[in-house]
Every structure is written in structure tokens, then in C-alpha cells.
Motif scaffolding. Structure first.
Motif, PDB file in Angstrom:
ATOM      1  N   ILE A  30       0.861  -1.185   0.000  1.00 23.01           N
ATOM      2  CA  ILE A  30       0.000   0.000   0.000  1.00 23.01           C
ATOM      3  C   ILE A  30       0.897   1.234   0.000  1.00 23.01           C
ATOM      4  CG2 ILE A  30      -1.821   1.227   1.251  1.00 23.01           C
ATOM      5  CD1 ILE A  30      -2.706  -1.479   0.116  1.00 23.01           C
ATOM      6  N   ASN A  31       0.497   2.249  -0.727  1.00 19.87           N
ATOM      7  CA  ASN A  31       1.237   3.501  -0.826  1.00 19.87           C
ATOM      8  C   ASN A  31       1.465   4.072   0.582  1.00 19.87           C
ATOM      9  OD1 ASN A  31       1.763   6.362  -1.096  1.00 19.87           O
ATOM     10  ND2 ASN A  31       1.112   6.160  -3.228  1.00 19.87           N
ATOM     11  N   PRO A  32       2.713   4.432   0.927  1.00 17.51           N
ATOM     12  CA  PRO A  32       3.005   4.970   2.258  1.00 17.51           C
ATOM     13  C   PRO A  32       2.205   6.237   2.599  1.00 17.51           C
ATOM     14  CG  PRO A  32       5.033   4.412   1.114  1.00 17.51           C
ATOM     15  CD  PRO A  32       3.922   4.255   0.134  1.00 17.51           C
ATOM     16  N   LEU A  37      -2.134   8.767   5.878  1.00 14.84           N
ATOM     17  CA  LEU A  37      -3.472   9.358   5.966  1.00 14.84           C
ATOM     18  C   LEU A  37      -4.426   8.458   6.756  1.00 14.84           C
ATOM     19  CD1 LEU A  37      -3.626  10.701   2.333  1.00 14.84           C
ATOM     20  CD2 LEU A  37      -3.824  12.112   4.397  1.00 14.84           C
ATOM     21  N   LEU A  38      -4.247   7.150   6.645  1.00 16.94           N
ATOM     22  CA  LEU A  38      -5.044   6.202   7.420  1.00 16.94           C
ATOM     23  C   LEU A  38      -4.815   6.410   8.908  1.00 16.94           C
ATOM     24  CD1 LEU A  38      -6.772   3.629   7.882  1.00 16.94           C
ATOM     25  CD2 LEU A  38      -4.674   2.316   7.533  1.00 16.94           C
ATOM     26  N   LYS A  39      -3.564   6.512   9.318  1.00 17.11           N
ATOM     27  CA  LYS A  39      -3.252   6.735  10.740  1.00 17.11           C
ATOM     28  C   LYS A  39      -3.843   8.050  11.230  1.00 17.11           C
ATOM     29  CE  LYS A  39       0.957   3.989  11.039  1.00 17.11           C
ATOM     30  NZ  LYS A  39       0.381   2.880  11.753  1.00 17.11           N
ATOM     31  N   GLU A  40      -3.757   9.079  10.405  1.00 15.53           N
ATOM     32  CA  GLU A  40      -4.336  10.374  10.759  1.00 15.53           C
ATOM     33  C   GLU A  40      -5.850  10.243  10.934  1.00 15.53           C
ATOM     34  OE1 GLU A  40      -5.071  14.778   8.796  1.00 15.53           O
ATOM     35  OE2 GLU A  40      -3.488  13.523   7.971  1.00 15.53           O
ATOM     36  N   GLY A  41      -6.500   9.558  10.008  1.00 11.67           N
ATOM     37  CA  GLY A  41      -7.946   9.354  10.088  1.00 11.67           C
ATOM     38  C   GLY A  41      -8.354   8.560  11.311  1.00 11.67           C
ATOM     39  N   GLN A  42      -7.554   7.561  11.664  1.00  8.43           N
ATOM     40  CA  GLN A  42      -7.864   6.762  12.850  1.00  8.43           C
ATOM     41  C   GLN A  42      -7.737   7.584  14.128  1.00  8.43           C
ATOM     42  OE1 GLN A  42      -5.072   3.572  12.017  1.00  8.43           O
ATOM     43  NE2 GLN A  42      -6.740   2.202  11.372  1.00  8.43           N
ATOM     44  N   SER A  43      -6.723   8.439  14.201  1.00  5.29           N
ATOM     45  CA  SER A  43      -6.578   9.274  15.402  1.00  5.29           C
ATOM     46  C   SER A  43      -7.702  10.309  15.480  1.00  5.29           C
ATOM     47  CB  SER A  43      -5.205   9.947  15.444  1.00  5.29           C
ATOM     48  OG  SER A  43      -5.060  10.856  14.385  1.00  5.29           O
ATOM     49  N   ALA A  60      -6.972   9.002   1.699  1.00  3.87           N
ATOM     50  CA  ALA A  60      -6.150   7.786   1.714  1.00  3.87           C
ATOM     51  C   ALA A  60      -6.607   6.824   0.623  1.00  3.87           C
ATOM     52  CB  ALA A  60      -6.219   7.122   3.080  1.00  3.87           C
ATOM     53  N   LEU A  61      -7.911   6.716   0.437  1.00  2.00           N
ATOM     54  CA  LEU A  61      -8.440   5.828  -0.606  1.00  2.00           C
ATOM     55  C   LEU A  61      -8.206   6.397  -2.004  1.00  2.00           C
ATOM     56  CD1 LEU A  61     -11.697   4.584   1.099  1.00  2.00           C
ATOM     57  CD2 LEU A  61      -9.679   3.238   0.493  1.00  2.00           C
ATOM     58  N   ALA A  62      -8.192   7.718  -2.130  1.00  2.00           N
ATOM     59  CA  ALA A  62      -7.894   8.325  -3.427  1.00  2.00           C
ATOM     60  C   ALA A  62      -6.436   8.069  -3.804  1.00  2.00           C
ATOM     61  CB  ALA A  62      -8.184   9.820  -3.399  1.00  2.00           C
ATOM     62  N   VAL A  63      -5.550   8.099  -2.810  1.00  4.27           N
ATOM     63  CA  VAL A  63      -4.135   7.847  -3.054  1.00  4.27           C
ATOM     64  C   VAL A  63      -3.916   6.378  -3.420  1.00  4.27           C
ATOM     65  CG1 VAL A  63      -1.854   7.758  -1.952  1.00  4.27           C
ATOM     66  CG2 VAL A  63      -3.327   9.738  -1.601  1.00  4.27           C
ATOM     67  N   ASP A  64      -4.588   5.467  -2.705  1.00  4.54           N
ATOM     68  CA  ASP A  64      -4.443   4.034  -2.983  1.00  4.54           C
ATOM     69  C   ASP A  64      -5.761   3.324  -2.689  1.00  4.54           C
ATOM     70  OD1 ASP A  64      -3.682   1.411  -3.359  1.00  4.54           O
ATOM     71  OD2 ASP A  64      -1.779   1.641  -2.304  1.00  4.54           O
ATOM     72  N   PRO A  65      -6.542   3.032  -3.725  1.00 11.59           N
ATOM     73  CA  PRO A  65      -7.851   2.406  -3.537  1.00 11.59           C
ATOM     74  C   PRO A  65      -7.786   0.973  -3.007  1.00 11.59           C
ATOM     75  CG  PRO A  65      -7.581   3.197  -5.800  1.00 11.59           C
ATOM     76  CD  PRO A  65      -6.285   3.369  -5.109  1.00 11.59           C
ATOM     77  N   ASN A  67      -6.354   0.176  -0.217  1.00 12.32           N
ATOM     78  CA  ASN A  67      -6.133   0.277   1.225  1.00 12.32           C
ATOM     79  C   ASN A  67      -7.396  -0.181   1.965  1.00 12.32           C
ATOM     80  OD1 ASN A  67      -5.504   0.988   3.838  1.00 12.32           O
ATOM     81  ND2 ASN A  67      -4.622   2.958   3.291  1.00 12.32           N
ATOM     82  N   ARG A  68      -7.456  -1.473   2.215  1.00 11.67           N
ATOM     83  CA  ARG A  68      -8.632  -2.079   2.846  1.00 11.67           C
ATOM     84  C   ARG A  68      -8.874  -1.516   4.250  1.00 11.67           C
ATOM     85  NH1 ARG A  68      -8.024  -7.127   5.527  1.00 11.67           N
ATOM     86  NH2 ARG A  68      -6.076  -7.229   4.386  1.00 11.67           N
ATOM     87  N   ALA A  69      -7.811  -1.247   4.971  1.00 11.05           N
ATOM     88  CA  ALA A  69      -7.942  -0.712   6.324  1.00 11.05           C
ATOM     89  C   ALA A  69      -8.625   0.660   6.317  1.00 11.05           C
ATOM     90  CB  ALA A  69      -6.580  -0.622   6.991  1.00 11.05           C
ATOM     91  N   ALA A  70      -8.449   1.423   5.253  1.00 13.16           N
ATOM     92  CA  ALA A  70      -9.111   2.727   5.149  1.00 13.16           C
ATOM     93  C   ALA A  70     -10.620   2.548   4.987  1.00 13.16           C
ATOM     94  CB  ALA A  70      -8.534   3.532   3.988  1.00 13.16           C
ATOM     95  N   TYR A  71     -11.044   1.531   4.227  1.00 10.79           N
ATOM     96  CA  TYR A  71     -12.480   1.251   4.116  1.00 10.79           C
ATOM     97  C   TYR A  71     -13.058   0.873   5.484  1.00 10.79           C
ATOM     98  CZ  TYR A  71     -12.525   1.260  -1.008  1.00 10.79           C
ATOM     99  OH  TYR A  71     -12.458   1.631  -2.328  1.00 10.79           O
TER     100      TYR A  71
END
Length: 168
Positions: A30-32, A37-43, A60-65, A67-71
Motif C-alpha cells: 500500500i502507498n506509504p 493518511l489512514l493513521k491520521e484518520g484513525q486518530s 487515503a483511498l484516493a491515493v491508494d484504492p 487500502n482495505r484498512a481505510a475502508y
């Protein structure tokens, strides 16, 4: 002379296939930037700042679709906003990427219970039990949500929408 166009066509095809395979990343990479952005969204979700969390996770999903964890994180935001229908759809997107994601199955099951779709949640529970050889916490959590049942307002709304039977 007759073989020149054939040889040229084969050479172009081989060059195209080689370059296409070389430029693609493996599915598990997954794109770093997407992970950051995923970590930022989780916080932001943990701080109940749902609008900002949604923005970060959608980016995060726009950068790398892939990224299952972002969904999954977006689905948790939707549940925090009391939008179980949206959460169910987002969990489904995560399950398209990895159908055996026990966490996504459990989260989707919980969202289904919130919507009143207890039978569908039970199917998710059975699938989780099949995937987990030993008892797993996701199965326990979903079983507890199913036992608790949907919120009272969902049960009331479902009862109000039933059409009375007409007797002749």
C-alpha cells in the motif's frame, strides 16, 4: 521479407507486456502516503472528529484504492455517526478486497444488527466461525451484538412499516 511484419508485431507485443508488468506494485504494498493518511484518520476518529476523519480516510483511498484498512476505518466513522447503512456498504468494499477479513465481517455484522438485519448478521457470524478455527474475539463480539438485538427505534420503525394483512 514476409516475416518482417510478423517479427515486428511480436517484438512490440513482448515489449509492451514486459513494461506493463514492471510498473505495477504487488497487491500487498500500500502507498506509504495512504498509510499515513489512514493513521491520521484513525486518530481523528478516536477523538470523535468524524468530518476531518472522513476527509483523511477518503484521501487515503484516493491515493491508494487498495487500502482495505481505510475502508474499515471509514465504516467505523459511519457507525460513530449512527449511519449503519453506509457502514455496511463500506465494509462490503473492504470485503471485496479481502473476502476473509474477519474484522470487516464482524464490523459489517454489527452494522447489520444496528439496521435490524439480524438474520444477515447471523450469516456473517457463521462465516467468521468457519474462518476462525478456534474461538476468536470478533465472533464473540458479533454474537453479543446479535444477542442484544437492534436498537429499540429500529424495531419500532420496522413494526410501523409492516403492511396490515387484508382479509376477505
Amino acid at each position: 521479407m514476409r516475416l518482417t511484419p510478423v517479427a515486428l508485431s511480436v517484438a512490440i507485443a513482448v515489449a509492451t507486456m514486459a513494461s506493463a508488468g514492471h510498473s505495477q506494485r504487488a497487491d500487498d504494498q500500500i502507498n506509504p502516503k495512504s498509510l499515513a493518511l489512514l493513521k491520521e484518520g484513525q486518530s481523528l476518529t478516536a477523538a470523535a472528529r468524524y468530518v476531518e476523519a472522513t476527509d483523511a480516510l477518503e484521501t487515503a483511498l484516493a491515493v491508494d484504492p487498495r487500502n482495505r484498512a481505510a475502508y474499515v476505518a471509514l465504516a467505523k466513522v459511519a457507525q460513530g455517526q449512527k449511519l449503519p447503512g453506509k457502514a455496511t456498504k463500506l465494509y462490503a468494499e473492504a470485503l471485496k478486497l479481502e473476502p476473509n477479513d474477519v474484522g470487516a465481517l464482524a464490523g459489517q455484522g454489527e452494522a447489520m444488527v444496528e439496521r435490524g438485519a439480524v438474520e444477515r448478521a447471523k450469516r456473517n457470524l457463521e462465516r467468521i466461525k468457519t474462518l476462525c478455527k478456534e474461538p476468536c474475539p470478533q465472533a464473540t463480539t458479533l454474537a453479543a451484538a446479535i444477542a442484544k438485538g437492534p436498537p429499540a427505534e429500529v424495531v419500532t420503525a420496522q413494526a410501523a412499516t409492516k403492511v396490515p394483512e387484508i382479509k376477505n
